[in-house]
Enzyme design. Structure first.
Site, PDB file in Angstrom:
ATOM      1  N   CYS A  40      -4.134 -19.735   5.782  1.00 18.87           N
ATOM      2  CA  CYS A  40      -5.381 -19.304   4.793  1.00 18.87           C
ATOM      3  C   CYS A  40      -4.442 -18.932   3.097  1.00 18.87           C
ATOM      4  CB  CYS A  40      -5.190 -17.645   5.635  1.00 18.87           C
ATOM      5  SG  CYS A  40      -6.060 -16.769   4.357  1.00 18.87           S
ATOM      6  N   HIS A  41      -5.514 -18.785   2.618  1.00 20.11           N
ATOM      7  CA  HIS A  41      -4.640 -18.772   0.969  1.00 20.11           C
ATOM      8  C   HIS A  41      -3.109 -18.050   0.741  1.00 20.11           C
ATOM      9  CE1 HIS A  41      -8.453 -20.538   0.029  1.00 20.11           C
ATOM     10  NE2 HIS A  41      -8.256 -20.697  -1.234  1.00 20.11           N
ATOM     11  N   THR A  42      -3.343 -17.231   1.789  1.00 20.35           N
ATOM     12  CA  THR A  42      -2.098 -15.918   1.893  1.00 20.35           C
ATOM     13  C   THR A  42      -1.199 -16.743   2.285  1.00 20.35           C
ATOM     14  OG1 THR A  42      -3.883 -14.595   1.988  1.00 20.35           O
ATOM     15  CG2 THR A  42      -1.524 -13.641   2.177  1.00 20.35           C
ATOM     16  N   HIS A  62      -1.579 -16.127   9.757  1.00 17.66           N
ATOM     17  CA  HIS A  62      -1.559 -14.783  10.216  1.00 17.66           C
ATOM     18  C   HIS A  62      -3.206 -14.777  11.179  1.00 17.66           C
ATOM     19  CE1 HIS A  62      -2.849 -15.156   6.435  1.00 17.66           C
ATOM     20  NE2 HIS A  62      -3.914 -14.692   6.385  1.00 17.66           N
ATOM     21  N   GLU A  63      -3.382 -15.745  10.779  1.00 15.71           N
ATOM     22  CA  GLU A  63      -4.924 -16.392  11.391  1.00 15.71           C
ATOM     23  C   GLU A  63      -4.659 -16.634  12.703  1.00 15.71           C
ATOM     24  OE1 GLU A  63      -7.948 -16.783   8.197  1.00 15.71           O
ATOM     25  OE2 GLU A  63      -8.449 -18.414   9.252  1.00 15.71           O
ATOM     26  N   CYS A  92      -2.765   1.781  15.053  1.00 13.32           N
ATOM     27  CA  CYS A  92      -2.694   2.911  15.972  1.00 13.32           C
ATOM     28  C   CYS A  92      -3.222   3.472  16.368  1.00 13.32           C
ATOM     29  CB  CYS A  92      -1.128   3.043  14.787  1.00 13.32           C
ATOM     30  SG  CYS A  92      -1.468   4.983  13.893  1.00 13.32           S
ATOM     31  N   CYS A  95      -2.249   7.164  13.641  1.00 14.96           N
ATOM     32  CA  CYS A  95      -1.438   7.947  12.110  1.00 14.96           C
ATOM     33  C   CYS A  95      -2.986   8.655  11.155  1.00 14.96           C
ATOM     34  CB  CYS A  95      -1.435   6.923  11.008  1.00 14.96           C
ATOM     35  SG  CYS A  95      -2.729   5.370  10.990  1.00 14.96           S
ATOM     36  N   CYS A  98      -5.421   5.797  10.955  1.00 15.90           N
ATOM     37  CA  CYS A  98      -6.289   5.756  11.449  1.00 15.90           C
ATOM     38  C   CYS A  98      -7.678   6.669  12.273  1.00 15.90           C
ATOM     39  CB  CYS A  98      -5.591   5.337  12.663  1.00 15.90           C
ATOM     40  SG  CYS A  98      -4.675   3.408  12.663  1.00 15.90           S
ATOM     41  N   CYS A 106      -4.439   1.787   8.412  1.00 12.99           N
ATOM     42  CA  CYS A 106      -3.590   1.935   9.091  1.00 12.99           C
ATOM     43  C   CYS A 106      -1.958   2.442   8.512  1.00 12.99           C
ATOM     44  CB  CYS A 106      -2.827   1.234  10.990  1.00 12.99           C
ATOM     45  SG  CYS A 106      -1.943   1.501  12.050  1.00 12.99           S
ATOM     46  N   ARG A 110       3.850   0.072   8.006  1.00 10.40           N
ATOM     47  CA  ARG A 110       3.422  -0.379   6.773  1.00 10.40           C
ATOM     48  C   ARG A 110       4.917  -1.597   6.402  1.00 10.40           C
ATOM     49  NH1 ARG A 110      -1.321  -0.344   4.735  1.00 10.40           N
ATOM     50  NH2 ARG A 110      -0.842  -0.894   2.616  1.00 10.40           N
ATOM     51  N   CYS A 169      -8.433 -13.020   9.952  1.00 11.04           N
ATOM     52  CA  CYS A 169      -8.414 -12.422   8.777  1.00 11.04           C
ATOM     53  C   CYS A 169     -10.166 -12.847   7.863  1.00 11.04           C
ATOM     54  CB  CYS A 169      -7.104 -13.254   8.105  1.00 11.04           C
ATOM     55  SG  CYS A 169      -7.521 -13.364   6.538  1.00 11.04           S
ATOM     56  N   ARG A 362     -12.100 -24.683   6.288  1.00  9.23           N
ATOM     57  CA  ARG A 362     -10.731 -24.171   6.779  1.00  9.23           C
ATOM     58  C   ARG A 362     -10.105 -24.809   7.727  1.00  9.23           C
ATOM     59  NH1 ARG A 362      -9.372 -20.319   4.819  1.00  9.23           N
ATOM     60  NH2 ARG A 362      -8.229 -18.012   5.657  1.00  9.23           N
TER      61      ARG A 362
HETATM   62  N1  NAD Z   1      -9.316  -8.634   0.962  1.00  8.35           N
HETATM   63  C1  NAD Z   1      -8.771  -9.302   1.520  1.00  8.35           C
HETATM   64  O1  NAD Z   1      -8.358  -9.014   3.007  1.00  8.35           O
HETATM   65  C2  NAD Z   1      -8.553 -10.548   1.562  1.00  8.35           C
HETATM   66  C3  NAD Z   1      -8.584 -11.573   3.038  1.00  8.35           C
HETATM   67  C4  NAD Z   1      -8.410 -12.564   2.810  1.00  8.35           C
HETATM   68  C5  NAD Z   1      -8.880 -13.121   1.255  1.00  8.35           C
HETATM   69  N2  NAD Z   1      -8.604 -12.821   0.548  1.00  8.35           N
HETATM   70  C6  NAD Z   1      -8.961 -13.021  -0.939  1.00  8.35           C
HETATM   71  O2  NAD Z   1     -10.216 -13.361  -0.980  1.00  8.35           O
HETATM   72  C7  NAD Z   1     -10.190 -14.535  -1.656  1.00  8.35           C
HETATM   73  C8  NAD Z   1     -11.446 -15.481  -1.287  1.00  8.35           C
HETATM   74  O3  NAD Z   1     -10.597 -16.240   0.100  1.00  8.35           O
HETATM   75  P1  NAD Z   1     -11.098 -17.631   0.746  1.00  8.35           P
HETATM   76  O4  NAD Z   1     -11.085 -17.383   1.830  1.00  8.35           O
HETATM   77  O5  NAD Z   1     -12.584 -17.416   0.480  1.00  8.35           O
HETATM   78  O6  NAD Z   1     -10.984 -18.444  -0.511  1.00  8.35           O
HETATM   79  P2  NAD Z   1     -11.686 -19.743  -1.294  1.00  8.35           P
HETATM   80  O7  NAD Z   1     -10.535 -20.279  -2.814  1.00  8.35           O
HETATM   81  O8  NAD Z   1     -12.119 -21.019   0.194  1.00  8.35           O
HETATM   82  O9  NAD Z   1     -12.451 -19.376  -1.600  1.00  8.35           O
HETATM   83  C9  NAD Z   1     -13.405 -18.942  -3.195  1.00  8.35           C
HETATM   84  C10 NAD Z   1     -14.876 -19.815  -3.532  1.00  8.35           C
HETATM   85  O10 NAD Z   1     -15.146 -19.469  -5.213  1.00  8.35           O
HETATM   86  C11 NAD Z   1     -15.543 -20.080  -6.122  1.00  8.35           C
HETATM   87  N3  NAD Z   1     -15.030 -19.736  -7.138  1.00  8.35           N
HETATM   88  C12 NAD Z   1     -13.984 -20.756  -7.861  1.00  8.35           C
HETATM   89  N4  NAD Z   1     -14.841 -20.487  -9.801  1.00  8.35           N
HETATM   90  C13 NAD Z   1     -15.851 -19.209  -9.245  1.00  8.35           C
HETATM   91  C14 NAD Z   1     -17.201 -19.149 -10.376  1.00  8.35           C
HETATM   92  N5  NAD Z   1     -16.578 -18.862 -11.947  1.00  8.35           N
HETATM   93  N6  NAD Z   1     -17.635 -18.239  -9.647  1.00  8.35           N
HETATM   94  C15 NAD Z   1     -17.892 -18.729  -7.934  1.00  8.35           C
HETATM   95  N7  NAD Z   1     -17.811 -18.484  -7.617  1.00  8.35           N
HETATM   96  C16 NAD Z   1     -16.036 -19.222  -8.089  1.00  8.35           C
HETATM   97  C17 NAD Z   1     -14.586 -21.490  -5.513  1.00  8.35           C
HETATM   98  O11 NAD Z   1     -15.451 -22.361  -5.719  1.00  8.35           O
HETATM   99  C18 NAD Z   1     -14.191 -21.552  -3.700  1.00  8.35           C
HETATM  100  O12 NAD Z   1     -15.219 -21.595  -3.341  1.00  8.35           O
HETATM  101  C19 NAD Z   1      -9.441 -14.816  -2.419  1.00  8.35           C
HETATM  102  O13 NAD Z   1      -8.338 -14.491  -3.322  1.00  8.35           O
HETATM  103  C20 NAD Z   1      -8.292 -14.710  -1.286  1.00  8.35           C
HETATM  104  O14 NAD Z   1      -6.859 -14.717  -1.413  1.00  8.35           O
HETATM  105  C21 NAD Z   1      -8.593 -11.103   0.734  1.00  8.35           C
HETATM  106 ZN    ZN Z   2      -5.876 -14.996   4.956  1.00  9.99          ZN
HETATM  107 ZN    ZN Z   3      -2.681   4.271  11.942  1.00 10.88          ZN
END
Ligand code: NAD
Ligand code: ZN
Ligand code: ZN
Length: 367
Positions: A40-42, A62-63, A92, A95, A98, A106, A110, A169, A362
């Site tokens: 994942c990106h993270t 983490h996935e 949990c 808390c 939760c 949760c 943390r 994730c 992925r």
């Molecule tokens: N909130 C959470 O718990 C959580 C969990 C996982 C990931 N994320 C975040 O979610 C986001 C997306 O994750 P992902 O894995 O799908 O990423 P990803 O990079 O695979 O997808 C992002 C998409 O956005 C598109 N994009 C870029 N510029 C754009 C624009 N101007 N208009 C429209 N689309 C555009 C890209 O082409 C790409 O397909 C990331 O910021 C990631 O860190 C958040």
């Molecule tokens: Zn992730």
């Molecule tokens: Zn909890």
């Protein structure tokens, strides 16, 4: 025990796959033999050094999904042989958060988790007696992991773990943003910005909620095609004029629900501005860069638009991840198109390269 794991030794450098030590699970903890893990990106964000709260050495990942191999003392909810999905966002069930149905955040572990330790403030991972930290409380770029039972979701043994790991994730985040956070109503008009793992999950979530129109916006034609497969009814190439195009599609009003899944603050602003006056709800799932802020003209809010954020799709992991997995097994969610590459632990840095080139949605590591 000894096992192989991908260790972040130094920020900005490739991960180093090597043998490390993993100690036995302590009270409330479980040893999991991992079968698969999505990249994942993270993970990349932390490996690059861009994440200010990152730490090293640490085992990333983490996935994950795997099978319970052993349990520590005081583990009541899991048994050897159970199939589990790892949860960076634990549950949990005790808390204050939760016990509320208003959040999934949760509070139980943390602080230690953010520091890279298990709940008792120590690490089970080590090398030559020196501790190695647990990334996101999961450390799933490894053959095994030790995690607290409150951070493991027991899923159907029927589920292929090389696909189930995506529910740890990105996929649950997108599905949950539509199902839990926005609670999309049937018949509504939705717009999803971004067609990565999270955005595609949100498209699927809108479809499951019975949305009538689901517009997906991305810069990549290839990704927009995948969105169609998940239920998008309209595909738009992103750009400056996208808000106007959405207003044109909705008699000038805007969408009932918008979702942002790009991590770009400029797109977050578009997601706010293309939400409907009166009741439009904009859900932000993307993670912006350090120090970036979201610009919103207050008039958009006065006239009835709302903005909310969503972490892990508002999913209470132990309760809801098994349900999402059941919906996949029942044929409601098509997971196969998300897995673009399958590789071994040794190729983890190649998976990062593929991600940087936006090649596929992925990569899944198999152990
Ligand atoms: N909130 C959470 O718990 C959580 C969990 C996982 C990931 N994320 C975040 O979610 C986001 C997306 O994750 P992902 O894995 O799908 O990423 P990803 O990079 O695979 O997808 C992002 C998409 O956005 C598109 N994009 C870029 N510029 C754009 C624009 N101007 N208009 C429209 N689309 C555009 C890209 O082409 C790409 O397909 C990331 O910021 C990631 O860190 C958040
Ligand atoms: Zn992730
Ligand atoms: Zn909890």
């Amino acid at each position: 025990m000894r096992m192989r794991a991908a260790v972040l030794e130094e920020f900005g450098k490739p991960l180093v796959v090597q043998e490390v030590d993993l100690a036995e699970p302590r009270a409330g903890e479980v040893l999991v033999r991992l079968e698969a893990c999505g990249v994942c990106h993270t993970d990349l964000y932390t490996a690059s050094g861009a994440d200010p709260s990152g730490y090293a050495p640490a085992v990333l990942g983490h996935e994950g999904a795997g099978v319970v191999e052993a349990i520590g003392p005081d583990v009541g909810d899991l048994a050897v042989g159970d199939h589990v999905v790892t949860l960076f966002s634990p549950q949990c069930r005790e808390c204050e958060h939760c016990r509320s149905d208003r959040t999934n955040l949760c509070l139980a572990i943390r602080e230690q988790q953010n520091l890279g330790y298990l709940p008792d403030g120590t690490a089970r991972l080590s090398r030559g007696g020196e501790p190695i930290r647990h990334f996101m409380g999961t450390s799933t770029f490894a053959e095994y992991t030790v995690m607290p039972q409150i951070a493991l979701a027991k899923v159907s043994p029927e589920a292929d773990l090389s696909r189930a790991c995506l529910f740890a994730c990105g996929l649950s985040t997108g599905l949950g943003a539509a199902i839990n956070t926005a609670k999309v109503q049937a018949g509504s008009f939705c717009v999803v910005f971004g067609a990565g793992m999270v955005g595609l999950g949100a498209v699927a979530g809108c479809r499951l909620q019975g949305a009538e129109r689901i517009v997906c916006v991305d810069m990549s034609e290839e990704r927009l095609e995948l969105a169609k497969g998940q239920g998008a009814t309209d595909l738009l190439l992103g750009g400056e004029d996208v808000v106007q195009r959405i207003l044109d599609m909705t008699r000038g009003f805007g969408a009932d629900y918008t979702f942002e899944a790009t991590g770009l603050v400029s797109v977050m602003r578009q997601a706010v501005e293309s939400a409907r006056m009166g009741w439009g709800l904009c859900t932000i799932a993307g993670v912006a860069g350090k120090g970036e802020t979201l610009d919103v003209v207050p008039r958009y809010l006065i006239t009835g638009r709302r903005v909310c954020g969503s972490s892990f799709g508002g999913v209470k992991g132990r309760d809801q991840v098994p349900v999402l997995v059941e919906r996949w097994l029942a044929g409601d969610i098509d997971v196969e198109p998300f897995v673009s590459h399958t590789m071994g632990l040794d190729q983890v840095n190649d998976a990062f390269d593929l991600m940087e080139r936006q090649d596929g949605i992925r990569s899944v590591l198999r152990f």
